[in-house]
Motif scaffolding. Structure first.
Motif, short mmCIF file in Angstrom:
data_model
loop_
_atom_site.label_atom_id
_atom_site.label_comp_id
_atom_site.label_asym_id
_atom_site.label_seq_id
_atom_site.Cartn_x
_atom_site.Cartn_y
_atom_site.Cartn_z
N SER A 133 -5.33 9.01 7.36
CA SER A 133 -4.06 9.71 7.61
C SER A 133 -4.23 11.20 7.83
CB SER A 133 -3.12 9.49 6.44
OG SER A 133 -2.87 8.14 6.28
N PRO B 169 0.83 -1.22 0.00
CA PRO B 169 0.00 0.00 0.00
C PRO B 169 0.86 1.26 0.00
CG PRO B 169 0.18 -0.87 2.22
CD PRO B 169 0.92 -1.83 1.33
N SER B 170 0.32 2.37 -0.48
CA SER B 170 1.03 3.66 -0.40
C SER B 170 0.00 4.77 -0.39
CB SER B 170 1.96 3.83 -1.60
OG SER B 170 1.25 3.72 -2.81
N THR C 157 -8.11 -2.67 1.29
CA THR C 157 -8.25 -1.29 1.76
C THR C 157 -9.63 -0.82 1.34
OG1 THR C 157 -5.92 -0.94 1.28
CG2 THR C 157 -7.24 1.03 1.68
N ARG D 245 -5.01 -8.58 0.29
CA ARG D 245 -5.05 -7.49 1.29
C ARG D 245 -6.09 -6.45 0.88
NH1 ARG D 245 -3.02 -2.76 1.33
NH2 ARG D 245 -2.02 -3.19 -0.66
N ARG E 232 -13.03 2.20 1.99
CA ARG E 232 -13.43 3.52 2.54
C ARG E 232 -14.85 3.44 3.09
NH1 ARG E 232 -9.28 2.92 -1.20
NH2 ARG E 232 -7.61 4.19 -0.38
N ARG F 32 -1.93 -1.05 -10.23
CA ARG F 32 -0.47 -0.94 -10.06
C ARG F 32 0.13 -0.65 -11.43
NH1 ARG F 32 -2.03 -0.86 -5.65
NH2 ARG F 32 -1.14 -1.77 -3.77
C1 LIG Z 1 1.12 5.59 4.65
C2 LIG Z 1 -0.26 5.36 4.06
C3 LIG Z 1 -1.24 6.29 4.27
C4 LIG Z 1 -2.53 6.08 3.75
N1 LIG Z 1 -3.51 6.98 4.02
C5 LIG Z 1 -4.76 6.77 3.55
C6 LIG Z 1 -5.83 7.66 3.88
O1 LIG Z 1 -5.65 8.64 4.60
N2 LIG Z 1 -7.07 7.42 3.37
C7 LIG Z 1 -7.31 6.33 2.59
O2 LIG Z 1 -8.44 6.14 2.16
N3 LIG Z 1 -6.31 5.44 2.27
C8 LIG Z 1 -5.05 5.64 2.74
N4 LIG Z 1 -4.06 4.75 2.47
C9 LIG Z 1 -4.37 3.58 1.63
C10 LIG Z 1 -3.91 3.84 0.21
O3 LIG Z 1 -4.75 4.77 -0.43
C11 LIG Z 1 -3.89 2.50 -0.53
O4 LIG Z 1 -2.93 1.68 0.08
C12 LIG Z 1 -3.56 2.66 -1.98
O5 LIG Z 1 -4.58 3.34 -2.65
C13 LIG Z 1 -3.35 1.31 -2.65
O6 LIG Z 1 -4.49 0.54 -2.50
P1 LIG Z 1 -4.44 -0.92 -1.84
O7 LIG Z 1 -4.05 -0.73 -0.40
O8 LIG Z 1 -5.82 -1.46 -2.00
O9 LIG Z 1 -3.43 -1.72 -2.58
C14 LIG Z 1 -2.79 4.91 2.99
C15 LIG Z 1 -1.77 3.99 2.77
C16 LIG Z 1 -0.51 4.20 3.31
C17 LIG Z 1 0.58 3.18 3.09
#
Ligand SMILES: Cc1cc2nc3c(=O)[nH]c(=O)nc-3n(C[C@H](O)[C@H](O)[C@H](O)COP(=O)(O)O)c2cc1C
Length: 413
Positions: free
Chosen positions: A369, A18-19, A178, A176, A180, A412
């Motif tokens: 974040s 993730p990033s 992520t 994995r 909202r 990606r």
């Molecule tokens: C350091 C960090 C901060 C992140 N902050 C947020 C955030 O504030 N809000 C959010 O919706 N996702 C956040 N993410 C998730 C990223 O948006 C997500 O990892 C990225 O879009 C890639 O998607 P994936 O995790 O499904 O692979 C964060 C990820 C990381 C590593």
């Protein structure tokens, strides 16, 4: 020697990390015929406005390293990591304006290659980006810090993400999650996740209503800055016709935006003049919203800690770290990160392990974040949770079972 094919697979797996804003700030380069991998920060893939300390970039790189480690373990590949001076250079981490690698991954020779193959599993003793011989500190304080490249958990004492072995850990990389959207509470999960951390990192539970308030305050406060609003718009891809829709950034699907809304907003993220017009509207709205939210009272830390946590803050306790002596400690504590950069990288690795452990339990993360990024929201969070001056909050997320068992995945490159 690890075959180039295997190493390419490991590097491809690592990119599932993730990033922030899905910037994918890593740029790995293979050295020789699979002898080593050098990792640089990819140009134009950092967030200087929203991430001026480089914390998010270091977290992304740490998560990448952990994903590399998980895949390497599944491929029975051992390696050592050497952290390089550029890891501590804001030009490299915040602005991505350096061609220097931030770390080097040296692949170990397999036993049947004629090498002894009995590496200690310890990190390179010169692993401090300051060039000192103190190492990463992985073994200091009896911590359970993961030792990159070591497949024997005993070397670093880190808990694996699942109990089913390296191959199933590798499968977790692909599943994995992520999200909202709303999450259903996963009983006992936060306590379980916390048990995998080294002693200088801990998870502090946050109440769901508090989190909503801090998140709104953080969003309002950060969007008041036109540079932050512009940066966000730059990484949004709200319509499939966006040239980078399938490459990086945040698209309408992963954000869960209704089609009509994303169609309406999309031109404002792509056309420069419309974007500036949107920024001129968003920033004063952020200011008004922030002022209104500041009127909402927040209670101090007390006994009303949430019973079933659905959100947590990952907090580093700098008191438990060896930060040197005298002036050196003050220098680190007063630095923008408040921690040595290699510790933030390590926390990024730990975060990735938590995310994979949650995945193994069928749970997803919904990060927030903006609460850390806004000094106002962070201040209120600190007050509410009773964090001390030496506590460094690093990451806030909701955690639980997602309504959609297969949420859309971010692309990606
Ligand atoms: C350091 C960090 C901060 C992140 N902050 C947020 C955030 O504030 N809000 C959010 O919706 N996702 C956040 N993410 C998730 C990223 O948006 C997500 O990892 C990225 O879009 C890639 O998607 P994936 O995790 O499904 O692979 C964060 C990820 C990381 C590593």
């Amino acid at each position: 020697m690890t075959s180039i094919h295997t190493l390419n697979q490991i590097i491809a797996d690592a990119a599932s990390a993730p990033s922030a804003h899905n910037t994918q700030p890593w740029s790995p380069r293979m050295i020789g015929d699979g002898e080593a991998v050098e990792l640089r920060v990819a140009r134009t893939r950092t967030l200087p406005a929203s991430d001026p300390t480089g914390r998010d970039t270091l977290f992304g790189l740490g998560a990448w390293l952990e994903a590399f480690s998980v895949s390497a373990a599944a491929h029975r590949v051992d390696f050592d990591v050497e952290l390089l001076p550029a890891l501590a250079d804001p030009e490299a981490i915040v602005h991505a304006r350096s061609d220097e690698p931030v770390l080097r991954i040296q692949l170990r020779r397999a036993p049947d290659d004629g090498a002894d193959g009995q590496g200690s599993g310890t990190p390179n003793e010169n692993a401090s980006p300051s060039g000192s011989a103190s190492g990463t500190g992985a073994h200091e304080h009896g911590t359970a810090v993961h030792t990159p490249g070591s497949r024997s958990a005993a070397a670093g004492g880190a808990a694996p993400a699942s109990s089913a072995g390296p191959d199933s850990d590798r499968q977790l990389l692909a599943s994995r999650k992520t999200v909202r959207s709303d999450l259903a509470p996963a009983k006992g999960l936060v306590i379980e996740l916390a048990s995998s951390l080294p002693d200088w990192l801990r998870l502090v539970p946050v109440d769901a209503d508090d989190l909503r308030h801090f998140s709104s305050l953080g969003t309002a406060d950060t969007l008041r800055d036109p540079a932050v609003a512009r940066e966000l718009a730059h990484w949004l891809r709200l319509h499939p016709t966006h040239p980078r829709y399938h490459v990086d950034g945040l698209n309408d699907r992963v954000l869960g935006l209704p089609a009509v809304a994303s169609r309406l907003v999309s031109p404002f993220t792509r056309n420069r003049r419309l974007r500036e017009a949107a920024v001129r509207i968003v920033t004063p709205v952020g200011e008004l919203w922030r002022r209104a939210l500041l009127e909402v009272p927040v209670s101090a830390a007390g006994e009303d800690a949430p019973a079933a946590a659905t959100a947590f803050v990952l907090v580093a306790d700098s008191k438990l770290l060896d930060l040197g002596s005298g002036a050196e400690v003050t220098r680190v504590l007063n630095s923008p990160l408040g921690l040595p950069p290699e510790r933030v990288l390590e926390a990024g690795q730990a975060l990735m392990r938590l995310w994979l452990m949650a995945t193994a339990r069928g749970a997803a993360f919904a990060p927030a974040s903006e609460i850390i990024d806004s000094s106002l929201a962070q201040g209120e969070l600190r007050y509410r949770l009773g964090l001390s001056r030496r506590d460094v909050p690093l990451f806030v997320t909701r955690v639980g079972a997602a309504r959609d068992p297969n949420p859309p995945r971010a692309p990606r490159r």
